[in-house]
Write a protein that holds these residues in place. Structure first.
Motif, PDB file in Angstrom:
ATOM      1  N   GLU A   1      46.377  39.409  34.905  1.00  0.00           N
ATOM      2  CA  GLU A   1      46.658  38.117  35.530  1.00  0.00           C
ATOM      3  C   GLU A   1      46.221  38.213  36.990  1.00  0.00           C
ATOM      4  N   HIS A   2      45.810  37.101  37.561  1.00  0.00           N
ATOM      5  CA  HIS A   2      45.483  37.137  38.990  1.00  0.00           C
ATOM      6  C   HIS A   2      45.867  35.818  39.639  1.00  0.00           C
TER       7      HIS A   2
ATOM      8  N   PHE B   1      46.289  41.249  41.496  1.00  0.00           N
ATOM      9  CA  PHE B   1      46.096  41.388  40.051  1.00  0.00           C
ATOM     10  C   PHE B   1      47.333  42.079  39.490  1.00  0.00           C
ATOM     11  N   TRP B   2      47.670  41.724  38.263  1.00  0.00           N
ATOM     12  CA  TRP B   2      48.795  42.366  37.569  1.00  0.00           C
ATOM     13  C   TRP B   2      48.372  42.673  36.148  1.00  0.00           C
ATOM     14  N   LYS B   3      48.618  43.915  35.726  1.00  0.00           N
ATOM     15  CA  LYS B   3      48.200  44.353  34.388  1.00  0.00           C
ATOM     16  C   LYS B   3      49.397  44.380  33.446  1.00  0.00           C
ATOM     17  N   LYS B   4      49.141  43.909  32.228  1.00  0.00           N
ATOM     18  CA  LYS B   4      50.167  43.962  31.187  1.00  0.00           C
ATOM     19  C   LYS B   4      49.557  44.606  29.950  1.00  0.00           C
TER      20      LYS B   4
ATOM     21  N   TRP C   1      54.653  45.034  31.564  1.00  0.00           N
ATOM     22  CA  TRP C   1      53.869  44.994  32.794  1.00  0.00           C
ATOM     23  C   TRP C   1      53.713  46.409  33.324  1.00  0.00           C
ATOM     24  N   VAL C   2      52.539  46.710  33.815  1.00  0.00           N
ATOM     25  CA  VAL C   2      52.287  48.033  34.394  1.00  0.00           C
ATOM     26  C   VAL C   2      52.928  48.078  35.772  1.00  0.00           C
ATOM     27  N   ASP C   3      53.758  49.096  36.007  1.00  0.00           N
ATOM     28  CA  ASP C   3      54.405  49.233  37.320  1.00  0.00           C
ATOM     29  C   ASP C   3      53.424  49.773  38.351  1.00  0.00           C
TER      30      ASP C   3
END
Lengths: 145, 81
Positions: free
Chosen positions: A48-49, A119-122, A131-133
């Motif tokens: 996600e961004h 950016f956020w990675k899941k 979700w990746v911490d």
């Protein structure tokens, strides 16, 4: 410089070849990040961004790198959306007359993109989605600069 | 102002963005106001040390003023690269 934020995949080799041209270029450094499937269970990775801020934040980081090292150019490509194991996620390339600037700037760009680009990675596996911490080490890495 | 949420903050609050009319002076005031409104906000904002905030697309801190601001975004620490 070029900042590209896209859902589509990209050909890191072709990008690197196109980027490497130029009079006086003596060193080109590149890094390609790939979706890692650590224990063979990853179904998909979603990224996600924050449209608008993403491009701004990356351009700001690249501006800092260009001001700090003797670079001829820099390239950042970062994907969002749904990715599979082995897919390229992102790429950084720098070019300069001598290798020290290109290496240092690429390293700097990677450290800042990790913790300062929105950016956020899941990750989704058979067990579900998480979700990746962010890692403390990634935040600490910024202190190097 | 437009308030945006990303990643697990978005999931917990249940919407990606919303228009909020507020007299909050700082980001922290806005967080307190939203948290008092409904449990889903209180749950998302329970530990603001786990959150980051951007005001008009620039990273800032929770004591940042909101006067003249168009967009506030809340999200967990970023995981780019």
């Amino acid at each position: 410089m070029a900042v590209v934020v896209q859902a589509e995949s990209f050909d890191a080799g072709a990008e690197l070849n196109a980027f490497s041209d130029g009079a006086g270029v003596g060193a080109v450094v590149s890094f390609t990040g790939v979706v890692r499937d650590t224990d063979g269970t990853l179904a998909v990775m979603e990224i996600e961004h924050y449209p608008g801020m993403t491009e701004r934040a990356i351009a700001g980081i690249v501006d800092d790198a260009m001001a700090r090292w003797a670079l001829m150019d820099a390239l950042v490509i970062h994907r969002h959306g749904t990715l599979l194991a082995g897919d390229p996620i992102m790429m950084v390339a720098t070019k300069s007359a001598h290798r020290a600037d290109a290496f240092a700037a690429a390293d700097f760009l990677m450290d800042y993109l990790k913790s300062r680009a929105p950016f956020w990675k899941k990750e989704t596996t058979a067990d579900g989605s998480a979700w990746v911490d962010a890692k403390e080490a990634d935040e600490d890495a910024l202190a190097r600069w | 102002m437009n308030v945006m949420y990303f990643a697990w903050v978005r999931e917990r609050i249940g919407v990606p963005s919303e228009e909020v009319t507020t007299g909050a002076v700082t980001v922290a005031d806005l967080v307190a106001e939203l948290s008092a409104r409904e449990e889903r906000y209180a749950s998302a904002f329970a530990d603001v040390t786990a959150l980051r905030v951007a005001v008009d697309q620039e990273l800032t801190t929770f004591d940042a003023p909101l006067a003249g601001v168009h967009e506030v975004a809340f999200f967990p620490p970023m995981t780019g690269g």
